[in-house]
Scaffold this motif. Structure first.
Motif, PDB file in Angstrom:
ATOM      1  N   ILE A 234      25.038  50.987 -24.648  1.00 17.88           N
ATOM      2  CA  ILE A 234      25.276  52.363 -25.087  1.00 17.88           C
ATOM      3  C   ILE A 234      25.892  53.140 -23.928  1.00 17.88           C
ATOM      4  O   ILE A 234      25.808  52.736 -22.777  1.00 17.88           O
ATOM      5  CB  ILE A 234      23.978  53.071 -25.549  1.00 17.88           C
ATOM      6  CG1 ILE A 234      22.895  52.972 -24.471  1.00 17.88           C
ATOM      7  CG2 ILE A 234      23.492  52.510 -26.872  1.00 17.88           C
ATOM      8  CD1 ILE A 234      21.615  53.726 -24.817  1.00 17.88           C
ATOM      9  N   GLY A 235      26.518  54.267 -24.250  1.00 20.57           N
ATOM     10  CA  GLY A 235      27.110  55.109 -23.229  1.00 20.57           C
ATOM     11  C   GLY A 235      26.069  55.924 -22.481  1.00 20.57           C
ATOM     12  O   GLY A 235      24.916  56.054 -22.908  1.00 20.57           O
ATOM     13  N   ARG A 236      26.486  56.503 -21.371  1.00 16.52           N
ATOM     14  CA  ARG A 236      25.573  57.266 -20.518  1.00 16.52           C
ATOM     15  C   ARG A 236      24.916  58.436 -21.272  1.00 16.52           C
ATOM     16  O   ARG A 236      23.698  58.614 -21.244  1.00 16.52           O
ATOM     17  CB  ARG A 236      26.329  57.795 -19.302  1.00 16.52           C
ATOM     18  CG  ARG A 236      25.444  58.542 -18.297  1.00 16.52           C
ATOM     19  CD  ARG A 236      26.305  59.301 -17.287  1.00 16.52           C
ATOM     20  NE  ARG A 236      27.166  58.402 -16.532  1.00 16.52           N
ATOM     21  CZ  ARG A 236      26.856  57.917 -15.325  1.00 16.52           C
ATOM     22  NH1 ARG A 236      25.725  58.238 -14.750  1.00 16.52           N
ATOM     23  NH2 ARG A 236      27.690  57.124 -14.698  1.00 16.52           N
ATOM     24  N   GLU A 237      25.732  59.251 -21.939  1.00 17.67           N
ATOM     25  CA  GLU A 237      25.161  60.420 -22.628  1.00 17.67           C
ATOM     26  C   GLU A 237      24.281  60.017 -23.805  1.00 17.67           C
ATOM     27  O   GLU A 237      23.290  60.679 -24.101  1.00 17.67           O
ATOM     28  CB  GLU A 237      26.293  61.357 -23.097  1.00 17.67           C
ATOM     29  CG  GLU A 237      26.941  62.140 -21.964  1.00 17.67           C
ATOM     30  CD  GLU A 237      28.041  61.363 -21.267  1.00 17.67           C
ATOM     31  OE1 GLU A 237      28.677  61.931 -20.366  1.00 17.67           O
ATOM     32  OE2 GLU A 237      28.279  60.179 -21.627  1.00 17.67           O
TER      33      GLU A 237
ATOM     34  N   GLU B 291      14.516  55.646 -14.271  1.00 17.38           N
ATOM     35  CA  GLU B 291      15.538  55.344 -13.272  1.00 17.38           C
ATOM     36  C   GLU B 291      16.858  54.922 -13.912  1.00 17.38           C
ATOM     37  O   GLU B 291      17.831  54.648 -13.206  1.00 17.38           O
ATOM     38  CB  GLU B 291      15.038  54.222 -12.350  1.00 17.38           C
ATOM     39  CG  GLU B 291      13.783  54.566 -11.568  1.00 17.38           C
ATOM     40  CD  GLU B 291      13.998  55.732 -10.607  1.00 17.38           C
ATOM     41  OE1 GLU B 291      15.121  55.849 -10.066  1.00 17.38           O
ATOM     42  OE2 GLU B 291      13.064  56.521 -10.416  1.00 17.38           O
ATOM     43  N   ALA B 292      16.877  54.842 -15.235  1.00 18.18           N
ATOM     44  CA  ALA B 292      18.066  54.327 -15.920  1.00 18.18           C
ATOM     45  C   ALA B 292      19.286  55.199 -15.694  1.00 18.18           C
ATOM     46  O   ALA B 292      20.392  54.686 -15.459  1.00 18.18           O
ATOM     47  CB  ALA B 292      17.788  54.191 -17.418  1.00 18.18           C
ATOM     48  N   ILE B 293      19.125  56.510 -15.766  1.00 17.47           N
ATOM     49  CA  ILE B 293      20.265  57.414 -15.617  1.00 17.47           C
ATOM     50  C   ILE B 293      20.768  57.461 -14.175  1.00 17.47           C
ATOM     51  O   ILE B 293      21.975  57.296 -13.932  1.00 17.47           O
ATOM     52  CB  ILE B 293      19.925  58.820 -16.133  1.00 17.47           C
ATOM     53  CG1 ILE B 293      19.504  58.762 -17.623  1.00 17.47           C
ATOM     54  CG2 ILE B 293      21.105  59.763 -15.944  1.00 17.47           C
ATOM     55  CD1 ILE B 293      20.557  58.185 -18.535  1.00 17.47           C
ATOM     56  N   PRO B 294      19.888  57.674 -13.177  1.00 15.29           N
ATOM     57  CA  PRO B 294      20.394  57.683 -11.792  1.00 15.29           C
ATOM     58  C   PRO B 294      21.074  56.379 -11.377  1.00 15.29           C
ATOM     59  O   PRO B 294      21.951  56.387 -10.517  1.00 15.29           O
ATOM     60  CB  PRO B 294      19.127  57.929 -10.951  1.00 15.29           C
ATOM     61  CG  PRO B 294      18.154  58.564 -11.880  1.00 15.29           C
ATOM     62  CD  PRO B 294      18.448  58.003 -13.232  1.00 15.29           C
TER      63      PRO B 294
END
Length: 319
Positions: free
Chosen positions: A209-212, A237-240
């Motif tokens: 999936i994409g970041r947003e 921690e997935a987003i950082p």
């Protein structure tokens, strides 16, 4: 041309030639990078509109609108009937099937697996979701605790994450050394090949999936008391570490997709399309008796794509 990941010394590894196409792939990847979403706070009551607006199309998702749930339900039922046929064939013929689900946090692995197993006998369709290894397991051969979960005759096993942790979360979060990851990337194709040569039908699916979109799903889990249990310390921690995961996953896909056990990427910004097409892919890959091609329907090649094609288009999004 696709990315090349060197270091694999195992036969039958699908080669990902690099050469001049690397530059073209990077340009393609840059063109589909989502705008950086700022102000993400999982505890905030609402997300910024910039994140919400970008979520569905993030990561270069190819569709403009979500699938309607009514259509989804209409298409899911015949697929689940076909899964029952598959299960009966597996039991009668003593087949052994392993389906590996890997991918981003929040990509919908658990939900997709549940649609596979919803109407299957749990005595013969087993889900494996191992917790972190014990001290004893940490001292064993890395693949040992996964080998112990392989199916017996007449059984299907669904791995909700697998031995491929060593190519994703473990190196990104510092749970293993670079040398251990490199060793794994060399040995995993041999392990997969050993399973295949022993008669196990091994199917590997990578949900992305994409970041947003990842932001919106993790945020939704945090604010739903019935789903907050799904969040682990690693999810925070997935987003950082989004770009770190992108690089790790690209290396994993490029170096461990083989003729015996190829990876297929499932683009999962739309959960409904992802679930239907993951099931279709599995049903099409296995020669079970009385298969109804009309009931299965056509596989959406915008949603389920080969690793070579995915990496050729730039691989996992960064931004």
């Amino acid at each position: 041309m696709a990315k090349k990941f060197s270091g694999s010394e195992v036969g039958n590894v699908v080669e990902m030639p690099a050469a001049k196409a690397t530059e073209a792939a990077q340009k393609d990847k840059a063109a589909r990078k989502p705008a950086k979403a700022k102000g993400f706070d999982i505890e905030a009551a609402t997300l910024p509109e910039s994140i919400i607006d970008a979520a569905y199309h993030s990561g270069g998702y190819p569709y403009g609108k979500r699938m309607k749930r009514k259509r989804y339900s209409r298409e899911l039922q015949p697929l689940q009937i076909e899964l029952q046929k598959l299960m009966r064939w597996v039991q009668k013929e003593g087949e052994r099937i392993v389906i590996v689900f890997e991918g981003r946090d929040g990509a919908g692995k658990g939900g997709t697996i549940s649609r596979f197993t919803q109407h299957l006998n749990p005595r013969h369709a087993r889900i494996v979701a191992l917790s972190k290894p014990s001290d004893t397991e940490m001292g064993q051969w890395y693949f040992q605790r996964y080998a112990a979960e392989m199916p017996t005759a007449g059984e299907m096993v669904f791995f909700d994450r697998s031995w491929y942790n060593r190519a994703g979360v473990e190196p990104v979060m510092g749970f293993c050394t670079p040398a251990q990851t490199e060793h794994f990337l060399r040995e995993a194709p041999a392990f997969d090949g050993m399973l295949a040569r022993d008669g196990i039908r091994l199917i590997k699916l990578f949900l992305t999936i994409g970041r947003e979109m990842q932001m919106t799903r993790l945020h939704a889990r945090w604010h739903d008391p019935l789903k907050r249990w799904k969040l682990s310390p690693m999810d925070f921690e997935a987003i950082p570490h989004f770009d770190d995961y992108s690089r790790a996953f690209d290396a994993m896909l490029g170096r461990t997709s083989t003729e015996d056990a190829p990876w297929f990427v499932v683009r999962s910004n739309d959960k409904l399309r992802a679930r239907l097409n993951a099931i279709r892919h599995v049903l099409r890959a296995i020669p079970y008796k009385d298969k109804d091609e009309t009931a299965i329907g056509a596989l959406d090649d915008k949603v389920v794509i080969s690793v070579a094609r995915y990496l050729d288009k730039g691989g996992e999004p960064e931004g």
